[in-house]
Design an enzyme around this catalytic site. Structure first.
Site, short mmCIF file in Angstrom:
data_model
loop_
_atom_site.label_atom_id
_atom_site.label_comp_id
_atom_site.label_asym_id
_atom_site.label_seq_id
_atom_site.Cartn_x
_atom_site.Cartn_y
_atom_site.Cartn_z
N ASP A 8 0.83 -1.24 -0.06
CA ASP A 8 0.22 0.08 -0.01
C ASP A 8 0.75 1.33 -0.03
O ASP A 8 0.37 2.27 0.49
CB ASP A 8 -0.96 -0.04 1.30
CG ASP A 8 -1.92 -1.42 1.47
OD1 ASP A 8 -2.49 -1.66 -0.14
OD2 ASP A 8 -2.17 -1.63 2.28
N GLU A 9 2.02 1.17 -0.48
CA GLU A 9 2.86 2.48 -0.40
C GLU A 9 2.47 3.40 -1.42
O GLU A 9 2.99 4.49 -1.75
CB GLU A 9 4.43 1.98 -1.11
CG GLU A 9 4.90 1.09 0.00
CD GLU A 9 4.82 -0.50 -0.46
OE1 GLU A 9 3.93 -0.72 -1.13
OE2 GLU A 9 5.41 -1.30 0.42
N LYS A 11 1.76 2.37 -5.05
CA LYS A 11 2.25 1.54 -6.09
C LYS A 11 1.45 1.81 -7.36
O LYS A 11 2.14 2.09 -8.46
CB LYS A 11 2.67 0.08 -6.01
CG LYS A 11 3.64 -0.17 -4.92
CD LYS A 11 3.82 -1.87 -4.79
CE LYS A 11 2.43 -2.50 -4.34
NZ LYS A 11 2.06 -2.16 -2.99
N ALA A 34 -3.96 -8.00 -3.55
CA ALA A 34 -3.61 -6.64 -3.90
C ALA A 34 -4.63 -5.61 -4.12
O ALA A 34 -5.73 -6.09 -4.52
CB ALA A 34 -2.68 -6.80 -5.22
N GLY A 35 -4.39 -4.16 -3.69
CA GLY A 35 -5.42 -3.33 -4.07
C GLY A 35 -4.67 -2.08 -4.45
O GLY A 35 -4.13 -1.39 -3.38
N HIS A 36 -4.74 -1.75 -5.68
CA HIS A 36 -4.39 -0.40 -6.10
C HIS A 36 -5.18 0.60 -6.48
O HIS A 36 -5.94 0.30 -7.54
CB HIS A 36 -3.35 -1.05 -7.31
CG HIS A 36 -2.32 -1.99 -6.98
ND1 HIS A 36 -1.65 -2.62 -7.99
CD2 HIS A 36 -1.95 -2.57 -5.75
CE1 HIS A 36 -0.80 -3.48 -7.33
NE2 HIS A 36 -1.12 -3.29 -5.93
N ARG A 137 2.11 -29.30 -6.06
CA ARG A 137 1.84 -29.76 -7.34
C ARG A 137 0.53 -30.37 -7.76
O ARG A 137 0.31 -31.42 -8.27
CB ARG A 137 2.88 -30.94 -7.66
CG ARG A 137 4.40 -30.16 -8.23
CD ARG A 137 5.52 -30.94 -7.52
NE ARG A 137 5.62 -31.40 -6.24
CZ ARG A 137 6.16 -32.14 -5.49
NH1 ARG A 137 7.00 -32.77 -6.24
NH2 ARG A 137 6.27 -32.12 -4.31
N GLN A 218 2.23 -6.08 -3.19
CA GLN A 218 2.43 -6.16 -1.94
C GLN A 218 3.89 -5.29 -1.65
O GLN A 218 3.99 -4.39 -2.29
CB GLN A 218 2.86 -7.63 -1.48
CG GLN A 218 1.40 -8.13 -1.39
CD GLN A 218 0.82 -8.91 -2.44
OE1 GLN A 218 1.52 -9.49 -3.14
NE2 GLN A 218 -0.44 -8.54 -2.82
N THR A 295 -9.73 -5.15 1.66
CA THR A 295 -10.63 -5.54 2.76
C THR A 295 -11.38 -4.66 3.36
O THR A 295 -12.20 -4.78 4.51
CB THR A 295 -9.88 -6.48 3.64
OG1 THR A 295 -8.88 -5.89 4.09
CG2 THR A 295 -9.23 -7.78 2.90
N ARG A 299 -5.71 0.55 8.55
CA ARG A 299 -4.28 0.08 8.18
C ARG A 299 -3.60 0.70 9.52
O ARG A 299 -3.85 1.79 9.79
CB ARG A 299 -3.60 0.75 7.16
CG ARG A 299 -4.03 -0.08 5.86
CD ARG A 299 -3.45 1.12 4.52
NE ARG A 299 -4.13 0.36 3.28
CZ ARG A 299 -4.18 1.20 2.18
NH1 ARG A 299 -3.80 2.44 2.18
NH2 ARG A 299 -4.75 0.67 1.10
N SER A 407 5.56 12.36 -4.23
CA SER A 407 4.38 12.45 -4.66
C SER A 407 3.62 13.01 -3.54
O SER A 407 3.79 12.89 -2.33
CB SER A 407 3.72 10.97 -4.72
OG SER A 407 2.20 10.95 -4.79
#
Ligand code: GDP
Ligand code: IMO
Ligand code: MG
Length: 439
Positions: A8-9, A11, A34-36, A137, A218, A295, A299, A407
């Site tokens: 969550d930086e 990205k 992931a959530g972008h 496998r 991540q 989710t 944070r 940013s």
């Protein structure tokens, strides 16, 4: 481009910026955990699997072989983009990527519940169990999904095997194999036009001298091998993961860019030395809108940790950093930065890989003056208040890495490009030339 902290930086925003000069953007690990979030022309887009490069009509996007694909959520994402008039024709998915199945999600959630106080705090999206099947496998790959008769045989066996675990270990109702087969055959029809040999596509692009951006999901501290194990995800977000997760040799990667917030956040369980369980933590959370994209969880927030920053520089071989969300610190009178840890009375500057040691680390802080004015409208280093510039210089010098991007807001234009992150000097060169760190 990789996350240098616990995810969550920002990205998504930086990928979107860098995609402007990329011909291809490739995801190499992780799945819909992931959530972008990307903000374009005032519109907010949330992506889990498709690289944000998809917003550029001429940029191709690849979901690489090291990812795990949840077809249901991927199809929802395709529909969402199409409904906004964004073409998804340029999306390709590796035939070797593994597929998340309904039993993976159920087992992820049930096993977390069973762990009680030892839970990891996963996203519950079935990521760990999908990767576990890959290693064991017994996984289903995209290429298996494309073979209807083979899929039937494979799923009849696998669903019955997983039903034994669901029923006997977790006391859950079994899945109906025929229903799962029918549902996944439908998914396969929709995804078929996008499925390719990922390594071949990328190698061809390398030979044609195309610009390729590998996008990590991540972050470094969530890496299965190099993160805060066991409180990690089940894949390799570090830069090295890009080679394994796409079938590209390490000599073909020119440059590694890290993304870090101007403070630190973490979702889920696990040690976090600079965490603030006080009103300052709440203030960072509120100002930074720190709620999970996937989710919705709040944070955990804390000060910038330069020990993990230095570790991320080492583990990823970073050439430069993008520092995001500097604006979130705008109102503060003082800002703390963790410069080292103290563990059982011993001063340490290096990240301890032993999680038990890490959990006993206390931060050693340096306090810097805040700037207490808005930076949202700054567009060059000259526009920044001196204290903000000093803060950035302090971080760069502590981590011995140049800051190429700053940013100051979620929008595309709320960005300062300090130096070209793609064509600027490589870190090793910069040091041998004795140049300054920030610019
Ligand atoms: P990712 O998982 O690394 O892509 O990051 P997320 O999208 O989960 O979380 C970052 C959040 O911060 C998103 O909501 C972004 O829109 C937002 N964001 C990104 N950069 C900045 C910034 O510089 N300032 C502020 N205030 N918000 C930002
Ligand atoms: P992006 O790409 C932040 C965390 C979860 C949990 C741990 C394991 O948006 O930065 P998993 O579901 O992967 O088995 O959960 O990893 N986690 C993330 N935290 N950002 C993410 O992705 C994450 N993906 C997983 O909260 O602690
Ligand atoms: Mg995120």
């Amino acid at each position: 481009m990789i996350g240098a902290q616990w995810g969550d930086e920002g990205k998504g925003k930086i990928t979107d910026l860098l995609s402007r000069s990329a011909d291809i953007v490739v995801r190499y690990q992780g799945g819909v955990n992931a959530g972008h979030t990307v903000v374009v022309n005032g519109q907010t887009l949330k992506l889990h699997l498709i690289p944000s490069g998809i917003l550029y009509p001429n940029t191709e996007c690849v979901i690489g072989s090291g990812t795990v694909v949840d077809p249901e959520i991927l199809i929802q994402e395709l529909d969402m983009l199409e409904s906004l008039g964004i073409s998804t024709e340029n999306l390709y998915i590796s035939e070797s990527a593994h597929v998340t199945m309904p039993y993976h999600r159920l087992i992820d959630q049930a096993s977390e519940e069973r762990r009680g106080d030892h839970r990891i705090g996963t996203t519950g999206r079935g990521i760990g169990p999908t990767y576990a099947d890959k290693s064991e496998r017994t996984g289903i790959r995209l290429l298996d999904l494309m073979d209807p008769e083979g899929l039937k045989k494979q799923l009849r066996w696998t669903v019955n095997y997983k039903n034994a675990i669901l029923e006997k270990l977790y006391g859950l109702p079994p899945l109906n194999p025929e229903e799962v087969i029918a549902q996944y055959q439908e998914f396969s029809k929709r995804l078929r036009p996008h499925v390719i040999d990922c390594s071949l596509k990328i190698y061809d692009a390398v030979q044609r001298r195309r610009n390729i951006l590998f996008e990590g999901a991540q972050g470094t501290l969530l890496d299965l091998d190099h993160g805060t194990y066991p409180y990690v995800t089940s894949s390799n977000p570090v830069a090295g993961g890009a080679c394994v997760g796409t079938g590209v040799g390490p000599t073909m990667i020119d440059r590694v860019i890290g993304v870090a917030k101007a403070y630190t956040t973490r979702v889920g369980e696990g040690p976090f030395p600079t965490e603030l369980n006080d009103s300052m933590g709440d203030a960072l959370c509120d100002r930074g809108s720190e709620f999970g994209t996937t989710t919705g969880r709040r944070r955990r927030c804390g000060w910038f940790d330069a020990v993990i920053g230095r570790y991320a520089v080492r583990i990823n071989g970073l050439d430069c950093l993008a520092i995001t969300k500097l604006d979130v610190l705008d109102t503060l009178a003082e800002i703390k930065v963790c410069v080292a840890y103290e563990m059982d009375g011993v001063h340490c500057q290096d990240f301890p890989t032993n999680a038990r040691h890490f959990a006993r680390c206390h931060p050693v802080y340096e306090i810097l003056p805040g700037w207490q004015q808005s930076t949202e409208h700054c567009r060059s280093l000259k526009d920044l208040p001196q204290a903000a510039l000093n803060y950035l210089k302090f971080l760069a010098e502590l981590m011995e890495v140049p800051i190429a991007i700053v940013s100051l807001g979620a929008a595309r234009d709320q960005t300062i490009i300090v130096e070209d992150p793609i064509h600027g000097p490589k870190r090793a060169l910069l040091y041998s030339n004795g140049q300054t760190l920030l610019a």
